[in-house]
Design a protein around this motif. Structure first.
Motif, short mmCIF file in Angstrom:
data_model
loop_
_atom_site.label_atom_id
_atom_site.label_comp_id
_atom_site.label_asym_id
_atom_site.label_seq_id
_atom_site.Cartn_x
_atom_site.Cartn_y
_atom_site.Cartn_z
N ASP A 131 0.80 -1.23 0.00
CA ASP A 131 0.00 0.00 0.00
C ASP A 131 0.83 1.27 0.00
OD1 ASP A 131 -2.48 1.55 0.25
OD2 ASP A 131 -1.81 1.95 2.28
N MET A 132 1.95 1.26 0.70
CA MET A 132 2.72 2.49 0.82
C MET A 132 4.21 2.18 0.86
SD MET A 132 1.60 5.72 1.00
CE MET A 132 0.04 5.65 1.87
N GLY A 133 4.96 2.92 0.07
CA GLY A 133 6.41 2.80 0.07
C GLY A 133 7.03 4.15 -0.14
N SER A 134 8.32 4.18 -0.42
CA SER A 134 8.97 5.46 -0.71
C SER A 134 10.13 5.23 -1.66
CB SER A 134 9.45 6.13 0.58
OG SER A 134 10.37 5.30 1.27
N PHE A 135 10.41 6.27 -2.46
CA PHE A 135 11.54 6.25 -3.40
C PHE A 135 12.65 7.12 -2.83
CE2 PHE A 135 9.00 5.53 -7.62
CZ PHE A 135 8.66 4.26 -7.18
N THR A 136 13.87 6.68 -3.05
CA THR A 136 15.03 7.47 -2.66
C THR A 136 16.08 7.39 -3.75
OG1 THR A 136 16.67 7.86 -0.91
CG2 THR A 136 16.17 5.57 -1.44
N ILE A 137 16.86 8.45 -3.90
CA ILE A 137 17.93 8.48 -4.90
C ILE A 137 19.21 7.98 -4.24
CG2 ILE A 137 19.25 9.91 -6.51
CD1 ILE A 137 16.89 11.84 -6.58
N GLY A 138 19.74 6.89 -4.77
CA GLY A 138 20.95 6.31 -4.21
C GLY A 138 22.21 7.07 -4.60
N ASP A 139 23.31 6.69 -3.97
CA ASP A 139 24.59 7.34 -4.28
C ASP A 139 25.00 7.13 -5.73
OD1 ASP A 139 24.74 8.17 -1.66
OD2 ASP A 139 25.93 6.44 -1.00
N ASP A 140 24.46 6.07 -6.37
CA ASP A 140 24.76 5.79 -7.77
C ASP A 140 23.79 6.48 -8.73
OD1 ASP A 140 22.49 4.38 -7.20
OD2 ASP A 140 23.28 2.42 -7.81
N SER A 141 22.96 7.40 -8.19
CA SER A 141 21.97 8.18 -8.96
C SER A 141 20.80 7.33 -9.47
CB SER A 141 22.64 8.90 -10.16
OG SER A 141 23.54 9.87 -9.69
N ARG A 142 20.68 6.09 -9.02
CA ARG A 142 19.53 5.27 -9.37
C ARG A 142 18.44 5.46 -8.32
NH1 ARG A 142 21.03 -0.86 -10.36
NH2 ARG A 142 18.89 -0.83 -11.15
N ILE A 143 17.18 5.19 -8.72
CA ILE A 143 16.05 5.29 -7.80
C ILE A 143 15.81 3.92 -7.16
CG2 ILE A 143 13.60 5.83 -7.56
CD1 ILE A 143 15.28 8.24 -8.24
N TYR A 144 15.66 3.93 -5.84
CA TYR A 144 15.39 2.70 -5.10
C TYR A 144 14.09 2.86 -4.31
CZ TYR A 144 20.17 1.34 -6.19
OH TYR A 144 21.33 1.01 -6.86
N ALA A 145 13.42 1.74 -4.10
CA ALA A 145 12.16 1.76 -3.37
C ALA A 145 12.25 0.88 -2.13
CB ALA A 145 11.01 1.25 -4.26
N GLN A 146 11.51 1.26 -1.10
CA GLN A 146 11.35 0.43 0.09
C GLN A 146 9.92 0.58 0.60
OE1 GLN A 146 13.21 3.56 3.40
NE2 GLN A 146 13.75 1.43 3.52
N GLY A 147 9.48 -0.38 1.40
CA GLY A 147 8.11 -0.38 1.88
C GLY A 147 7.96 0.13 3.29
N THR A 148 6.75 -0.02 3.81
CA THR A 148 6.44 0.45 5.16
C THR A 148 5.84 -0.66 6.02
OG1 THR A 148 4.26 1.17 4.38
CG2 THR A 148 6.00 2.83 4.43
N GLU A 149 4.91 -1.46 5.42
CA GLU A 149 4.16 -2.44 6.18
C GLU A 149 4.64 -3.86 5.92
OE1 GLU A 149 0.10 -0.60 4.69
OE2 GLU A 149 2.03 -0.18 3.73
N THR A 150 4.59 -4.68 6.94
CA THR A 150 4.90 -6.09 6.77
C THR A 150 3.65 -6.90 6.44
OG1 THR A 150 4.69 -6.43 9.15
CG2 THR A 150 6.92 -6.02 8.28
#
Length: 564
Positions: A386-405
């Protein structure tokens, strides 16, 4: 006289209006049937049951007995004293005992053991709760079989005494000035559920958007130990202390299937990123608020004590709003969506993120992909639902992670295979009503918070008549669709028909549009620079619930993932 709806003693709390019962086994422990039937707690439950009845006047009706007479009759039955039947017919007694048993079991029943009071009991709390269930079940059966005059031939091992158990203790943590009222509130250390659990709330739909206030809600918190509990949750990488009024026990227990429970050593000495005060009677009106305590770097949310806020969506979405605001201020982009990892037989592994507001078809798209999976697919894993977030890594790629298990899913949207495979682990909310929900475990916390690369990001379009998927060629064209957050509402909130929500996410981005826009620009720029597939999938759920079109779109999506 008004009917009694509550029991409030040091060992037992019952609120029939909210459908909850909490028994503190650190204060009341029963060795055998006789200690149970002689307990003050049983007498209190009998009083509550008899007060719920409205029988016609009849001197011989067992439901017209006083609570003391009622319990005394049960004692006589247990020791085979036939004087129990001098005034009451065994059939009347049996019918009443059956109703008493059903009355108690209609409540959400939770036992609590305080670890601070007894470390031995704390280590064995599951066994203690199990003994309590066995005792209540056997006591009921002894009375039942004595009254009916023969032994049963079918025995059902129901959860007679409790649906769940919690182990609690207080923790020392750096409480900021002004937050002292939280000091004595017990933290939940461990939860034991007895699923499948069927729970009910006064409300079954969420309304409105959470808004910021200039005054810290902590000033309105005056909760007492035993009437409030704290569920320390790890929401993504945020540490949240979720304080809930005991009348919201349904929500508090359901949290254990949704958010990772923080361990005691992750709480001791730790100031949280987020604090939620859920069920504040001191809050006026029907509005849920949040406050950014910049001095102490804490996001504080408040949800008022009303019938409407009994719906679990209020607890979940306020938690996610606080987390998302925390993410935005840390330069991360909250994503209202689902993420799926697909492993193909040709050796390829792809991560796809579905994006959209409630009812757009995010979870349904994942279900469709699972339903049409064939020998080309080795495995599909849900990273977040349902909910996650995007972050820009040191390699300039976009990565995603979640919130709920876990996943908070509409029962109507579950395929029969997925529903039955998870039935025995689920917490079901209002299963007999429209918008019925189930909360089921989905993934491990370690997998959820891992930074996952993104191969495809698609907007869940539930309003167009097209079938399949569409890739945006231009960054601005894609950004326009994603930021508009257009969808056809399906009645899961108070909205009906076509609607738009900034970035399809009323839980953080709507509240901080300007900050979010800056992050959106950076993310889209990186995605297109790195040639990541950004598009839309046509789910048809706003117009057609047959799933045929959705399955066709899912097939096309899988084909692109496998062959690109």
């Amino acid at each position: 006289m008004p009917k009694q709806e509550k029991i409030k003693t040091p060992s037992l709390y019952v609120n029939t209006e909210r459908g909850v019962a909490l028994l503190n086994l650190s204060h009341a422990y029963y060795k055998d049937t006789y200690s149970l039937v002689n307990s003050d707690e049983l007498l209190e439950v009998v009083k509550l049951y008899l007060d719920s009845k409205n029988p016609e006047y009849d001197d011989d009706a067992f439901d017209n007995a006083t609570p003391e007479q009622y319990v005394q009759t049960l004692k006589k039955i247990l020791i085979d004293d036939d004087s129990a039947f001098d005034k009451y017919d065994p059939k009347d007694i049996l019918a009443s005992v059956e109703e008493l048993y059903s009355f108690y079991r209609s409540l959400l029943r939770v036992t609590v053991i305080n670890y601070n009071n007894s470390k031995i009991a704390g280590n064995e709390f599951k066994m203690i709760d199990g003994h309590f269930n066995d005792l209540v079940r056997e006591s009921y059966r002894v009375v039942e079989e004595k009254l009916q005059g023969f032994a049963n031939q079918t025995y059902r091992q129901v959860n007679a005494a409790s649906n769940a158990a919690i182990l609690v203790q207080t923790h020392d943590w750096p409480i900021p000035e002004g937050y002292d009222q939280l000091r004595d509130i017990d933290f939940i250390d461990t939860v034991m559920l007895r699923p499948p659990m069927m729970m009910h709330t006064k409300s079954n739909k969420r309304e409105g958007v959470f808004s910021a206030v200039e005054e810290n809600p902590i000033k309105r918190f005056h909760g007492q130990k035993g009437q409030w509990y704290c569920y320390p949750a790890k929401i993504g990488e945020s540490l949240a202390y979720i304080y809930f009024n005991v009348d919201y026990l349904v929500n508090g227990i359901a949290l254990s299937n949704l958010f990772q429970l923080a361990q005691p050593d992750e709480v001791r000495g730790q100031k949280p990123d987020l604090i939620l005060l859920f069920g504040l009677k001191e809050t006026e009106g029907m509005v849920s608020h949040y406050y950014h305590d910049t001095k102490n770097h804490i996001w504080v949310g408040e949800v008022p004590y009303t019938d409407k806020t009994t719906y679990f969506g209020y607890m979940k979405k306020m938690c996610l709003t606080l987390h998302n605001l925390h993410q935005i201020y840390n330069g991360r982009l909250p994503i209202h969506g689902s993420m799926l990892r697909v492993r193909f037989t040709n050796g390829k592994e792809k991560n796809v993120v579905f994006f959209g507001d409630s009812g757009a078809g995010k979870s349904e798209s994942i279900e469709a992909m699972q339903e049409i999976a064939d020998d080309k697919i080795v495995d599909m894993e849900t990273i977040f639902d349902d909910m996650g977030s995007f972050t820009i890594g040191d390699d300039s790629r976009i990565y995603a992670q979640g919130t709920e298990t876990g996943a908070f899913v509409r029962l109507d949207d579950l395929s029969s295979a997925v529903a039955f495979n998870n039935m025995d682990r689920g917490v079901y909310l209002n299963p007999e009503l429209s918008n019925a929900r189930v909360i089921i475990p989905a993934d491990t916390y370690e997998s959820v918070i891992k930074h996952h690369p993104i191969d495809m990001w698609v907007y869940a379009n539930n309003y167009d008549e097209k079938v399949g998927i569409h890739r945006f060629e231009k960054e601005e064209e894609a950004k326009e669709v994603f930021v508009a957050g257009k969808r056809k509402a399906l009645g899961t909130t108070d909205e009906v028909g076509m609607s738009t929500t900034f970035f399809a996410n009323p839980f953080g981005p709507v509240q901080e549009e300007e900050r979010t826009k800056l992050i959106i620009d950076k993310v889209f720029n990186r995605l297109f620079a790195n040639n990541v597939y950004v598009g839309e999938v046509y789910t048809h759920l706003g117009n057609d619930k047959s799933k045929e079109a959705l399955h066709e779109s899912a097939r096309e999506l899988l084909d692109v993932l496998m062959n690109n």
